[in-house]
Every structure is written in C-alpha cells, then in structure tokens.
Design a protein around this motif. Structure first.
Motif, PDB file in Angstrom:
ATOM      1  N   GLU A   1       0.823  -1.202   0.000  1.00 18.69           N
ATOM      2  CA  GLU A   1       0.000   0.000   0.000  1.00 18.69           C
ATOM      3  C   GLU A   1       0.863   1.260   0.000  1.00 18.69           C
ATOM      4  O   GLU A   1       0.565   2.231  -0.708  1.00 18.69           O
ATOM      5  CB  GLU A   1      -0.931  -0.003   1.216  1.00 18.69           C
ATOM      6  N   ASP A   2       1.932   1.251   0.771  1.00 23.31           N
ATOM      7  CA  ASP A   2       2.828   2.412   0.801  1.00 23.31           C
ATOM      8  C   ASP A   2       3.454   2.656  -0.572  1.00 23.31           C
ATOM      9  O   ASP A   2       3.618   3.807  -1.000  1.00 23.31           O
ATOM     10  CB  ASP A   2       3.933   2.191   1.830  1.00 23.31           C
TER      11      ASP A   2
ATOM     12  N   ARG B   1       0.536   4.047  -2.893  1.00 21.49           N
ATOM     13  CA  ARG B   1      -0.234   5.239  -2.518  1.00 21.49           C
ATOM     14  C   ARG B   1       0.242   6.501  -3.233  1.00 21.49           C
ATOM     15  O   ARG B   1      -0.561   7.226  -3.837  1.00 21.49           O
ATOM     16  CB  ARG B   1      -0.182   5.457  -0.999  1.00 21.49           C
TER      17      ARG B   1
ATOM     18  N   GLU C   1      -1.767   8.696  -6.086  1.00 18.30           N
ATOM     19  CA  GLU C   1      -2.049  10.112  -5.892  1.00 18.30           C
ATOM     20  C   GLU C   1      -1.467  10.958  -7.024  1.00 18.30           C
ATOM     21  O   GLU C   1      -2.083  11.934  -7.465  1.00 18.30           O
ATOM     22  CB  GLU C   1      -1.484  10.566  -4.544  1.00 18.30           C
TER      23      GLU C   1
ATOM     24  N   ARG D   1      -8.426   6.224  -4.323  1.00 16.59           N
ATOM     25  CA  ARG D   1      -8.083   5.988  -2.931  1.00 16.59           C
ATOM     26  C   ARG D   1      -8.939   4.855  -2.365  1.00 16.59           C
ATOM     27  O   ARG D   1      -8.449   3.989  -1.622  1.00 16.59           O
ATOM     28  CB  ARG D   1      -8.285   7.259  -2.110  1.00 16.59           C
TER      29      ARG D   1
ATOM     30  N   LEU E   1      -7.708   1.554  -3.740  1.00 22.05           N
ATOM     31  CA  LEU E   1      -6.501   1.092  -3.066  1.00 22.05           C
ATOM     32  C   LEU E   1      -6.844   0.481  -1.712  1.00 22.05           C
ATOM     33  O   LEU E   1      -6.252  -0.529  -1.304  1.00 22.05           O
ATOM     34  CB  LEU E   1      -5.520   2.251  -2.892  1.00 22.05           C
TER      35      LEU E   1
END
Length: 290
Positions: A187-188, A191, A195, A205, A208
């Motif tokens: 996820e990091d 992300r 974005e 968002r 995800l």
C-alpha cells in the motif's frame, strides 16, 4: 525512440481513435490496432519505422512489413509446461499461463522475474510479469535495441506499465511475512503513485483501500513462504478503467476496478524507481537483441 515521418505520427493518432471506437472484443482489439497501424504506415511511406512507442495503451512501431510478419514470429522463448527458476530465490514460475475464461484473459508468456530485497540482502519475495502473446509477438518483432540499452529505456517500460494489453503480475513469497506488514508495504508503494496519477480523487483511494482489504481478508495472519499472490489486469474497449483481478494461490479473492491502482502496481516494479530492478533486467534480456 523516434517516428520516421510526421505523416506516420499523425496517422498513429488517427489509428488510436479508430481502434478505440471499434466494437471489437478485448482480445482482438490489439490485433486490429496493429493491422490498422501497418496499413497507415504504408500509406505514410514508411516501411522502416523502428520505434517502440506506447500510444493509447499499445506499442506501435514496426512498419508495415514487420507488422505483417508478426504472426510468424511466435512466442518461442518458452514452451507450454516449462518452468522458469528465478535466479536469486530459486522460486519457480510458470513460463506460460493458459487462457482464463473467468476473467477473459488470453494465454500469456512470462517476460522475466526478479527479487524484492529488504535492507539490500534479505530476500522477501520474487515477482514475475506476464504479457499476452499478441503483445509478446509484436514487441519481439519490433524491438531492435540491445538488452543493456533496453534495460535503461524508460519509454519501453512505460509502454509495459501503461499497456491496455492483458498482463499478469505474480508475487511468490520467499519467506513468511505477517500479512499486515506485507500489505502495508504494498500500500505504501502504491499510494504516492496513485495520488500522482489522479491527485485529490476519492475513487482511486477507495480502490486502493479495497486492494489492501481483499488481500488481508484472504491471507489471514501470515503470507507463508511459497504463497502466490497474483494480479491479472484486463482492460476493455470503451472503458477508462482496468479490472485488476486478484488471486491467492490460484483462488480468486476479489477484483478492483481502477486504472490508477493497476498502473501504480506495475509501475512499482517496472517504473524508474522499481523495487525489483532485476525484473527489468530480465525483461530487457527477453526482448533485447543480444
């Protein structure tokens, strides 16, 4: 990477519009786009276009003669039933994936594998990328660069990342990792990419978040060594989004509808800041002129 003539450049834009308006099924859309490009390149007076250029989700660039011969090239790197062993982890990957009717996915060929390291030396998992055979044939017939140069070609890997052709990305765990840690790491990585792709928008968002929740719910407390997490990306003509089907050890665990999340996933491994650069080197060797 260049266009031979301005006429051919203008034609490629027209071909994309024609292909996008076509009612062809997803599995034949790419072929129609290639055929249209070949005809247009001939009309533009360029049979020697030597580019690998991503336009509208597909690679353009073989010139009429090369595209016409594409069908005779074939996917000869692997035979059905072969197994590829990742050099670093010794984990095995299927060299060919059969068609998946549930997802509308055609047969795919493994392009290469690489290892994800932690702290520069701890092997966490191996990752492999597959592409549908139409895309493989086309790239093999048109790529003229040496492997070393191709590995540094941002345009080439952007084409793979942006492609609307069916693709699969498989992660095979080298060691057991607790699920929250693994999911958070994924996820990091995704992300900031999501974005940057669609800044300030809630839909990607949310997609995800779904991505993370589906893996967490299916995996339990740990992703044990040998576990396979597979992502199958399928785009459909006329739809701006991509379906990202997810599997755990071959069993479906859900689907995320998001072009941004799909792009972010593939960019994590194929983009300029790849977390598994060995994968890009392997893919360059697969397609490059050695």
């Amino acid at each position: 990477v260049r266009y031979s003539t301005m006429a051919s450049r203008l034609f490629f834009r027209q071909a994309v519009a024609t292909a996008r308006s076509s009612a062809l099924p997803a599995r034949t859309g790419g072929v129609r786009m290639i055929q249209t490009a070949a005809q247009g390149a001939a009309r533009a007076g360029s049979s020697q276009i030597r580019v690998v250029k991503n336009v509208g989700g597909f690679w353009w660039g073989a010139g009429a003669a090369a595209v016409a011969a594409m069908g005779a090239v074939g996917c000869t790197a692997f035979a059905d039933g072969d197994v590829h062993v990742d050099p670093a982890t010794k984990l095995q990957f299927k060299s060919k994936l059969p068609a998946n009717k549930d997802y509308g996915a055609p047969p795919m060929t493994l392009l290469g594998t690489g290892c994800r390291y932690k702290y520069g030396w701890v092997q966490v998992y191996a990752v492999g990328v597959y592409l549908d055979d139409t895309g493989v044939n086309f790239l093999k017939s048109t790529t003229t660069e040496k492997s070393a140069a191709l590995a540094q070609n941002k345009e080439f890997f952007s084409g793979l990342t942006e492609s609307a052709q069916p693709r699969t990305l498989t992660i095979t765990m080298q060691r057991t990792v607790d699920t929250p840690t693994m999911v958070q790491a994924l996820e990091d990585a995704l992300r900031d990419r999501v974005e940057s792709r669609q800044p300030g928008q809630q839909a990607p968002r949310h997609a995800l978040l779904q991505f993370s929740q589906m893996i967490t719910a299916a995996a339990g407390a740990e992703l044990k060594a040998g576990t396979e997490v597979t992502f199958i990306a399928i785009s459909h003509p006329g739809s701006p989004e991509t379906l990202l089907h997810m599997q755990l050890n071959g069993k479906g665990i859900g689907c995320v509808r998001s072009g941004a999340v799909t792009w972010a996933l593939f960019d994590t491994y194929l983009g300029p800041a790849s977390v598994a650069p060995e994968l890009k080197t392997a893919i360059a060797k697969f397609f490059g002129q050695n």
